[in-house]
Motif scaffolding. Structure first.
Motif, short mmCIF file in Angstrom:
data_model
loop_
_atom_site.label_atom_id
_atom_site.label_comp_id
_atom_site.label_asym_id
_atom_site.label_seq_id
_atom_site.Cartn_x
_atom_site.Cartn_y
_atom_site.Cartn_z
N ARG A 1 -97.88 77.51 -42.90
CA ARG A 1 -97.50 77.23 -44.29
C ARG A 1 -96.66 75.95 -44.41
NH1 ARG A 1 -95.88 83.10 -46.98
NH2 ARG A 1 -98.01 83.95 -47.01
N GLY A 2 -96.31 75.35 -43.29
CA GLY A 2 -95.57 74.10 -43.32
C GLY A 2 -94.09 74.23 -43.58
N ALA A 3 -93.51 75.39 -43.24
CA ALA A 3 -92.07 75.58 -43.42
C ALA A 3 -91.30 74.69 -42.45
CB ALA A 3 -91.70 77.05 -43.20
N PRO A 4 -90.12 74.17 -42.86
CA PRO A 4 -89.32 73.31 -41.97
C PRO A 4 -88.92 74.07 -40.70
CG PRO A 4 -88.51 73.21 -44.22
CD PRO A 4 -89.49 74.33 -44.18
N LEU A 5 -89.29 73.53 -39.55
CA LEU A 5 -89.08 74.22 -38.27
C LEU A 5 -87.60 74.44 -37.97
CD1 LEU A 5 -90.56 75.33 -35.77
CD2 LEU A 5 -90.29 73.09 -34.72
N LEU A 6 -86.80 73.36 -38.13
CA LEU A 6 -85.39 73.46 -37.77
C LEU A 6 -84.62 74.42 -38.68
CD1 LEU A 6 -84.47 69.78 -36.86
CD2 LEU A 6 -84.64 71.73 -35.31
N GLU A 7 -85.11 74.61 -39.90
CA GLU A 7 -84.40 75.48 -40.84
C GLU A 7 -84.71 76.95 -40.61
OE1 GLU A 7 -84.96 74.29 -44.86
OE2 GLU A 7 -84.19 72.25 -44.56
N MET A 8 -85.91 77.23 -40.10
CA MET A 8 -86.26 78.64 -39.93
C MET A 8 -85.85 79.20 -38.57
SD MET A 8 -90.36 78.57 -39.46
CE MET A 8 -91.14 77.88 -38.00
N LEU B 1 -83.60 83.38 -34.87
CA LEU B 1 -82.69 83.69 -33.77
C LEU B 1 -81.73 84.82 -34.14
CD1 LEU B 1 -81.77 80.16 -32.37
CD2 LEU B 1 -82.94 81.97 -31.14
N VAL B 2 -81.24 84.76 -35.39
CA VAL B 2 -80.32 85.80 -35.84
C VAL B 2 -81.03 87.15 -35.89
CG1 VAL B 2 -78.90 86.63 -37.74
CG2 VAL B 2 -78.86 84.22 -37.13
N SER C 1 -80.60 84.12 -45.81
CA SER C 1 -80.26 82.94 -45.00
C SER C 1 -79.75 83.36 -43.63
CB SER C 1 -79.19 82.11 -45.71
OG SER C 1 -77.96 82.83 -45.76
N ALA C 2 -79.79 82.40 -42.71
CA ALA C 2 -79.27 82.66 -41.36
C ALA C 2 -77.79 82.98 -41.41
CB ALA C 2 -79.52 81.46 -40.46
N PHE C 3 -77.07 82.26 -42.28
CA PHE C 3 -75.63 82.48 -42.38
C PHE C 3 -75.31 83.88 -42.88
CE2 PHE C 3 -72.10 82.49 -45.50
CZ PHE C 3 -71.05 82.47 -44.60
N SER C 4 -76.01 84.32 -43.96
CA SER C 4 -75.72 85.65 -44.52
C SER C 4 -76.13 86.75 -43.54
CB SER C 4 -76.43 85.83 -45.86
OG SER C 4 -77.82 85.66 -45.71
N MET C 5 -77.21 86.53 -42.77
CA MET C 5 -77.61 87.53 -41.78
C MET C 5 -76.60 87.61 -40.64
SD MET C 5 -79.81 89.87 -41.20
CE MET C 5 -81.29 89.54 -42.13
N LEU C 6 -76.07 86.47 -40.25
CA LEU C 6 -75.02 86.45 -39.22
C LEU C 6 -73.80 87.23 -39.69
CD1 LEU C 6 -74.72 82.92 -37.57
CD2 LEU C 6 -74.86 85.12 -36.41
N LEU C 7 -73.41 86.96 -40.94
CA LEU C 7 -72.25 87.65 -41.51
C LEU C 7 -72.50 89.16 -41.54
CD1 LEU C 7 -69.50 87.07 -42.81
CD2 LEU C 7 -70.66 86.95 -45.02
N LEU C 8 -73.72 89.53 -41.88
CA LEU C 8 -74.08 90.95 -41.94
C LEU C 8 -74.00 91.60 -40.56
CD1 LEU C 8 -75.26 93.17 -43.86
CD2 LEU C 8 -77.50 92.49 -43.00
N VAL C 9 -74.55 90.93 -39.54
CA VAL C 9 -74.51 91.46 -38.17
C VAL C 9 -73.08 91.65 -37.72
CG1 VAL C 9 -74.99 90.89 -35.76
CG2 VAL C 9 -76.76 90.54 -37.49
N PHE C 10 -72.26 90.66 -38.01
CA PHE C 10 -70.86 90.72 -37.57
C PHE C 10 -70.12 91.87 -38.25
CE2 PHE C 10 -66.44 89.58 -38.46
CZ PHE C 10 -65.95 89.54 -37.17
#
Length: 820
Positions: free
Chosen positions: A256-263, A268-269, A649-658
């Motif tokens: 689908r052409g999603a930005p690699l570095l952003e996903m 990883l999270v 987002s990666a940030f919100s998922m990280l916050l959730l895991v923590f």
């Protein structure tokens, strides 16, 4: 201080007994005074070797090494490459806080273990101010007079003063053969007394002993737990499944052409969510918290796995003496034979006893002799030699000098003593009949004999002893039966005595262990069933305990075994739950996985209940971990396939895991009802329940996302979408664990205050962060937050809770009935 000791040590270590006593200024008949002990301690210090521990800084740095730490560090690198410095700062903070929390909890757990180690250190019998007393071995000083007996760990370098002993030095020299020691020889610190007993003089302590250290009884290790292995297997499969799902998402993203570095950070999270970030802390805190509670109630844990093993125990073999009975033997009757008098019998029995051993039978004879004043008017008897009780000879004997003559006195099993006296079989049979009549009343009968030092002794009479059952024994055995634990009484007493005691405490089916051993020659399951069907075993030798444990285990039972002597060590090691009773020797304590500080069965009931409580807490973690890992991975993957974008987002998922993973560490303090049945590691039914609950939550969260997508404008506002998904996953995490902590309806038990505070903090912190709005998490209207909260509450605590109860009743019916 050290120099003076080093200068005097060689002389003391090699000198003769008189020179050693003179050098240390001690009288072997009175021991040191308290003032002399204080002087020696100031000079030589405590009898211990300082324990070397890893530096706390190094232990803390280890928290930045491992798969979860590596993933966080990789996300930090990617955030720096992408220029997302806010994410970089937040992830860095999460990594550091994660390390601090983990380090702090493990240090607290280590503190609990250290406290247990101190309570389990070796004790020693020391003569001070003319009185024998039991003191911690670390308080010994050079010059102390100590008493060593079979099963003792030699607590310091000791010069033997009296009698001969045989010691096991294999732990120090590697030689398996026991070494015989005579008066004047040195018993090295850390060796174990196998046979014989005697008095000794402490000559070197602590770091100045011959081997440079004091041997501690408890070497705390953290073995791999059964449930830990089960969880590790589950997590591996979760990791594979989540990896496969996210791999498909990754390929689809490229198409689908999603930005690699952003996903990549988000993927990883999500992968990290399958990794049990808080698992080591959860296990350590659960076991340490449980061990601390057990210690408070009189059960000292030598291996953290012991409480877990106790959860699965379904058969408990207990010693009669001191556990079912009071271990307070009293002489209830004396039957003189031939021309002997009652006083003759008591005198000979008392002379064949030794107070310093603190043996219950010896103390009973000495107390009876004192109460009847049998020594009044008799010439003093000087001890020449003493042979303590041995399971092979089944008697004690001594040689004493009285009125210029040497006499040999003995007491022990009636048949053994009668044979030593040269009685004929017919005479022995008559004695056996008397013993049986006495045993029918619950009395234990011993024979007493006396004779010339080198001649055949004469049987003086029989002595009946009684050890009454503990007042709470019957009720506690019934309690263990209610918990699904069979109790089997073990005793060296004759069958009639064992039957009488057994009937009184609710254990009527007592059999001779010899009969069961004879049946063990038969092949097949009948032998194992024979052992499992008995309520106890009479005429048990210490080595028979090992046989009993092996047969019960062969029948598929998880077995507990109590013990106190050096000969009990093999059985204590073989049993899944080896229990050293309060009077256990050092070797027995070392072989056991738990040590009781009080007599009786009360603490064993506590051990079973606490073990099952710990098991239930960890099982809650397992159920919740599986269901929530499925929820997070499947929710993100399916939402991406349907919408074409990552809804969190990666940030919100990280916050959730923590937030959620470390709040679950508080599960270690949760209020839990112990099961009414022994637990099992076969948790396939619970895994199915967890998977179904995970799938149900995926469906519920996707439905709520669809409502938000179509009605709240989430399709065009990514920050609002991230906030919506974050709150939804957060609230589902909180309410799902409230449901998972109960195998029945969630309201059956109240959570602990610590656990409720942790979950409340999750909700408050997560809600406040989104309410005020931070980067990547836009504020939502209060009514939307309330709607998400209410939807999660109804889904988890009404719909899913009903689904959970129905499935557990179908797949694991005992789990619900056992927690009524």
């Amino acid at each position: 201080m050290e120099t003076s000791q080093n200068q005097s040590a060689p002389n003391v270590a090699t000198a003769s007994i008189p020179d050693t006593l003179a050098a240390l200024h001690v009288n072997p008949d009175t021991g040191l005074t308290h003032a002399e002990v204080d002087t020696q301690r100031k000079k030589h210090g405590y009898n211990e070797v300082a324990e070397r521990k890893a530096h706390p800084a190094l232990e803390f740095m280890k928290k930045f090494w491992g798969i979860s730490a590596w993933m966080l560090e990789l996300i930090m690198i990617l955030s720096a490459v992408l220029g997302n410095y806010t994410d970089l700062a937040v992830v860095t903070a999460l990594l550091i806080v994660n390390a601090i929390l983990s380090f702090t909890q493990e240090q607290r757990a280590a503190g609990v273990v250290d406290a247990l180690r101190k309570r389990l250190q070796v004790n020693a019998r020391a003569l001070r101010d003319s009185n024998w007393q039991v003191i911690p071995a670390r308080e010994l000083v050079p010059g102390d007079i100590v008493r060593v007996r079979p099963g003792d760990v030699i607590p310091a370098d000791v010069r033997l003063l009296t009698d001969a002993v045989s010691v096991d030095q294999s732990a120090l020299t590697g030689e398996s053969k026991d070494a015989d020691k005579q008066p004047g020889d040195v018993l090295s610190s850390g060796s174990i007394v196998r046979r014989g007993e005697g008095n000794g003089l402490v000559i070197l302590t602590g770091a100045h002993t011959y081997f440079g250290r004091t041997t501690e009884l408890v070497q705390e290790a953290r073995p791999k737990l059964h449930i830990e292995a089960v969880v590790a297997k589950i997590v591996r499969w979760l990791f594979v499944i989540v990896g496969a799902v996210l791999g498909a998402v990754f390929v689809l993203s490229l198409v689908r052409g999603a930005p690699l570095l952003e996903m990549i950070p988000l993927l990883l999270v999500l992968m990290m969510s399958a990794v049990p970030v808080a698992l080591p802390v959860m296990f350590t805190v659960s076991m340490a918290f449980g061990s601390k509670e057990l210690a408070r109630r009189g059960v000292l844990v030598t291996r953290l796995s012991a409480a877990e093993d106790a959860a699965t125990m379904d058969v408990l073999c207990v010693d009669k003496t001191g556990t079912i009975t009071m271990n307070q033997l009293t002489v209830t009757g004396v039957t003189p034979l031939a021309q002997a008098t009652e006083a003759d019998v008591l005198v000979a029995g008392a002379l064949a006893s030794q107070e310093s051993n603190q043996d219950p039978i010896d103390l009973a004879f000495l107390a009876a002799a004192q109460a009847h004043h049998v020594f009044d008017g008799l010439a003093a008897a000087t001890p020449v030699s003493f042979a303590p009780f041995d399971a092979k000879t089944r008697r004690t004997e001594a040689v004493v000098e009285q009125n210029g003559q040497q006499l040999r006195v003995m007491k022990g099993a009636v048949r053994t003593v009668a044979e030593a006296c040269g009685l004929q079989p017919a005479e022995i049979e008559m004695l056996d009949a008397r013993v049986s009549a006495s045993a029918a009343k619950g009395y234990r009968t011993l024979a007493v004999a006396r004779g010339p030092a080198n001649g055949t002794p004469v049987l003086l009479g029989l002595v009946a002893l009684y050890d009454p059952p503990r007042p709470d024994a019957k009720q506690l055995i019934a309690t263990l039966h209610d918990l699904g634990v069979q109790v089997k009484m073990l005793t060296g007493d004759a069958l009639p005595v064992a039957l009488e005691i057994g009937r009184g405490v609710g254990l009527p089916e007592i059999q001779r262990v010899a009969d069961l051993k004879a049946a063990s020659g038969q092949k097949g399951a009948e032998t194992a069933d024979l052992f499992a069907g008995a309520d106890g075993f009479a005429e048990v030798f210490p080595e028979d305990k090992y046989t009993v444990v092996k047969h019960l285990q062969a029948a598929g039972h998880v077995t507990g075994m109590t013990g106190d002597g050096v000969n009990d060590a093999p059985a204590l090691r073989q049993a899944e739950v080896g229990i050293g009773v309060s009077t256990a020797t050092d070797v027995a304590k070392g072989a056991a996985s738990v040590v009781l500080t009080e007599a009786g069965l009360t603490n064993i009931v506590t051990l079973v209940e606490q073990g099952r409580t710990i098991y239930q807490r960890i099982l809650t973690w397992v159920i919740n971990k599986i269901s929530r890992t499925i929820l997070k991975a499947a929710f993100v993957a399916i939402a991406f396939v349907v919408t074409g974008k990552f809804v969190v987002s990666a940030f919100s998922m990280l916050l959730l895991v923590f937030l959620t993973d470390f709040a679950k560490v508080a599960l270690a303090t949760d209020n839990v009802k112990p099961s009414k049945n022994p637990e099992t590691w076969n948790i396939g039914g619970f895994i199915i329940v967890s998977i179904v609950l995970g799938i149900a939550m995926v469906a519920e969260t996707l439905f709520l996302l669809w409502i938000g997508w179509t009605n709240f404008g989430l399709a065009t506002n990514n920050d609002a979408l991230y906030t919506f998904s974050f709150l939804m996953l957060l609230y589902f995490a909180v309410f799902s664990v409230v449901s998972a902590r109960e195998r029945n309806w969630f309201w059956r038990t109240l959570p602990s205050k610590v656990f409720m505070l942790a979950l409340s903090a999750d909700v408050i912190v997560g809600t406040c962060l989104t309410f005020v709005g931070i980067k990547g998490l836009a504020p939502l209207p209060w009514w939307q937050m309330l709607a998400i909260f209410g939807y999660a509450l109804v889904s988890c605590l009404v719909l899913n809770d009903a689904l959970k109860v129905a499935m557990i009743r179908w797949l694991v019916p005992n789990a619900v009935s056992g927690n009524q």
